[in-house]
Design an enzyme around this catalytic site. Structure first.
Site, mmCIF file in Angstrom:
data_model
loop_
_atom_site.group_PDB
_atom_site.id
_atom_site.type_symbol
_atom_site.label_atom_id
_atom_site.label_comp_id
_atom_site.label_asym_id
_atom_site.label_seq_id
_atom_site.Cartn_x
_atom_site.Cartn_y
_atom_site.Cartn_z
ATOM 1 N N LEU A 1 49.228 37.757 37.713
ATOM 2 C CA LEU A 1 47.997 37.808 38.501
ATOM 3 C C LEU A 1 47.295 39.149 38.328
ATOM 4 C CD1 LEU A 1 49.257 36.117 41.732
ATOM 5 C CD2 LEU A 1 47.834 35.160 39.937
ATOM 6 N N PRO A 2 45.984 39.120 38.184
ATOM 7 C CA PRO A 2 45.202 40.350 38.008
ATOM 8 C C PRO A 2 45.081 41.119 39.316
ATOM 9 C CG PRO A 2 43.741 38.442 38.084
ATOM 10 C CD PRO A 2 45.152 37.920 38.222
ATOM 11 N N CYS A 3 46.162 41.660 39.767
ATOM 12 C CA CYS A 3 46.125 42.372 41.049
ATOM 13 C C CYS A 3 45.231 43.599 40.958
ATOM 14 C CB CYS A 3 47.535 42.755 41.457
ATOM 15 S SG CYS A 3 48.703 42.792 40.118
ATOM 16 N N HIS A 4 44.917 44.031 39.777
ATOM 17 C CA HIS A 4 44.084 45.228 39.652
ATOM 18 C C HIS A 4 42.639 44.921 40.044
ATOM 19 C CE1 HIS A 4 43.941 43.124 35.760
ATOM 20 N NE2 HIS A 4 42.673 43.421 35.821
#
Length: 113
Positions: free
Chosen positions: A58-61
């Site tokens: 997941l693109p938590c950034h």
DNA sequence: AAGCTGACCTCGC
DNA sequence: GGCGAGGCCAGCT
């Protein structure tokens, strides 16, 4: 509402769904996700969800706080990694290293009603 | 086993 | 308008 079971795990699951649907070049906030999940006060829990999400793809950034500051950059392993990733996606930063929310703020929509 | 912490946000005084 | 405290879930000590 019927609310058959809606366990708490559902909250986590929803967070993943939303984060995974964040378009490239856009960012969202913890509060937005929490609110979409149905609990705006659970913004904290969203952070924990991302903590586990860190283990996933997941693109938590793409998730920042309400002001657009990369609060969780320290948890990425490399603080500058988050900024690099966001910049690589086309996110613009201000002089204060804050994300340009006015331009890249993405409001998640409720997948399930 | 119980309690605290943690990448936050919102309301209240 | 500024400061303080509360609230949510799960994981860790």
């Amino acid at each position: 509402m019927p609310n058959t079971k809606k366990t708490k795990k559902d909250f986590f699951d929803k967070v993943y769904e939303i984060v995974a649907k964040i378009p490239k070049g856009k960012v969202t906030t913890y509060g937005a996700i929490a609110e979409t999940c149905g609990i705006r006060s659970a913004a904290r829990t969203v952070g924990w969800a991302l903590n586990s999400a860190k283990n996933t793809n997941l693109p938590c950034h793409r998730v920042v706080n309400r002001i657009g500051a990369l609060t969780g950059k320290n948890h990425f392993g490399n603080p500058m990694l988050m900024e690099e990733l966001l910049r690589a996606e086309g996110i613009e930063f201000t002089k204060d290293n804050f994300v340009n929310m006015s331009k890249h703020f993405w409001h998640p929509k409720r997948v399930n009603k």
